[in-house]
Design an enzyme around this catalytic site. Sequence first.
Site, PDB file in Angstrom:
ATOM      1  N   TRP A   1       0.834  -1.212   0.000  1.00 19.67           N
ATOM      2  CA  TRP A   1       0.000   0.000   0.000  1.00 19.67           C
ATOM      3  C   TRP A   1       0.860   1.249   0.000  1.00 19.67           C
ATOM      4  CZ3 TRP A   1      -4.308  -1.389  -1.823  1.00 19.67           C
ATOM      5  CH2 TRP A   1      -4.933  -2.567  -1.422  1.00 19.67           C
TER       6      TRP A   1
ATOM      7  N   ASP B   1      -1.474   6.946   6.341  1.00 18.56           N
ATOM      8  CA  ASP B   1      -2.490   5.967   5.958  1.00 18.56           C
ATOM      9  C   ASP B   1      -2.636   5.028   7.148  1.00 18.56           C
ATOM     10  OD1 ASP B   1      -4.008   3.860   5.031  1.00 18.56           O
ATOM     11  OD2 ASP B   1      -2.718   3.406   3.301  1.00 18.56           O
TER      12      ASP B   1
ATOM     13  N   LYS C   1     -11.527  -1.987   7.077  1.00 19.59           N
ATOM     14  CA  LYS C   1     -10.646  -2.820   7.898  1.00 19.59           C
ATOM     15  C   LYS C   1     -11.112  -2.788   9.362  1.00 19.59           C
ATOM     16  CE  LYS C   1      -8.171  -3.416   4.208  1.00 19.59           C
ATOM     17  NZ  LYS C   1      -7.188  -2.475   3.734  1.00 19.59           N
TER      18      LYS C   1
HETATM   19  C1  LIG Z   1      -6.751  -1.994   2.356  1.00 19.78           C
HETATM   20  C2  LIG Z   1      -5.762  -0.887   2.406  1.00 19.78           C
HETATM   21  C3  LIG Z   1      -5.744   0.135   1.442  1.00 19.78           C
HETATM   22  C4  LIG Z   1      -6.664   0.140   0.241  1.00 19.78           C
HETATM   23  O1  LIG Z   1      -7.946   0.408   0.599  1.00 19.78           O
HETATM   24  P1  LIG Z   1      -9.119   0.598  -0.500  1.00 19.78           P
HETATM   25  O2  LIG Z   1     -10.198   1.177   0.336  1.00 19.78           O
HETATM   26  O3  LIG Z   1      -9.423  -0.752  -1.039  1.00 19.78           O
HETATM   27  O4  LIG Z   1      -8.635   1.521  -1.545  1.00 19.78           O
HETATM   28  C5  LIG Z   1      -4.825   1.141   1.593  1.00 19.78           C
HETATM   29  N1  LIG Z   1      -3.960   1.170   2.630  1.00 19.78           N
HETATM   30  C6  LIG Z   1      -3.944   0.206   3.566  1.00 19.78           C
HETATM   31  C7  LIG Z   1      -2.960   0.270   4.683  1.00 19.78           C
HETATM   32  C8  LIG Z   1      -4.844  -0.859   3.483  1.00 19.78           C
HETATM   33  O5  LIG Z   1      -4.826  -1.829   4.412  1.00 19.78           O
END
Ligand SMILES: *Cc1c(COP(=O)(O)O)cnc(C)c1O
Length: 361
Positions: free
Chosen positions: A102, A170, A194
């Site tokens: 990511w 993030d 998540k």
């Molecule tokens: C799952 C995830 C993403 C991507 O998320 P989407 O909502 O599918 O775009 C980005 N960063 C992290 C750390 C993730 O776990």
Amino acid sequence: MTNRAHNFFAGPAVLPFSVLEETRDAVMNFANVGVSIMEISHRSKEFDAVIQDAERDALAIAGLSAQEYSVIFLGGGASLQFAMVPMNFMKTKADYLITGEWATKAAKEAKMFGAVNEAGSSKDKNFNYLPKSLKFSPDADYVHITTNNTIYGTEWKSVPDTGNVPLLADMSSDMFGVKREWSRYSFIYAGAQKNLGPAGVTMVIIKRAYLEAKANEQAPTMLKYKTHVEKVSLFNTPPVIAVYVLGRTLKWILKEGGLNAIEARNQKKAKIVYDVIDAYPMFYKGTVADKADRSIMNLTWNLPTPELEEKFVAEAKAKKMLGLKGHRSVGGIRASLYNACPMESVEVLAKFMEEFYNANK
Ligand SMILES: *Cc1c(COP(=O)(O)O)cnc(C)c1O
């Protein structure tokens, strides 16, 4: 509910059962208005209360003030933030910590808007550790960090000091699962699916002064954070159901005792599984090189052979433990123990790991 499985999916992932019940009720009759949450204007006073509450509850959980920080709810997933962040905040260059897939994707988008300095990377060892010697640029527009690396099972326990350079994060996979020094961040984003809610909404927390001082004006209206801050997430129709579920999940976090209680429980859950891994290190091989880097959200390990890994996943599934297959880019096993994953599920998993070891060692 008796037919509920033990849910270890990495995302979309387990939600509090009480939130599912509240959502079921809101789908049938939202706030006693006589219509579904899907059938009412996002500008109704009932839905407005959902947005207002979600903003207030998110700030309360983080202990941030509404004067200093703004919370908005956006579509497009965390992946859209990979592009929106540099589009709004990059002038010439930014520092990125490359600690997984990511983070790599975030840096790739940033390269379209300026220079990306890899201030640290663990790519050389397939991201099985967190880089310790970091080279920040004093003149970077910001530093971008991924606090929890969902695929590789690493998590920053303390986040490096970036001095005067704004810190952007993030936090998709450990948002409100652990305590953070929230006021150190100028910008935080988290895809909800998540640890916060269902797919379709991304929670963003922005320091108002940072937005005022640094945001680029030259961006399409929908892609400017200012647009959404000014209109309190109601510039256009937000993903109403996703925002509703996220809002109920925030209330659940507060009801459970807030981040102190949530983090303590998450630590305990992770320890139960890591203790089994560490008891049989020749059989359960944790993928993270340094135990200090281990995530309490996503736990990753290998078994002696891919065949045993397949057998492990299949037998677990037969016992109603779902979502244990590792991400395709690392293989092995991954157990995601997000906030809403009950202690009971973790105990069932640990017991199964003991039994599986004894039967297959
Ligand atoms: C799952 C995830 C993403 C991507 O998320 P989407 O909502 O599918 O775009 C980005 N960063 C992290 C750390 C993730 O776990």
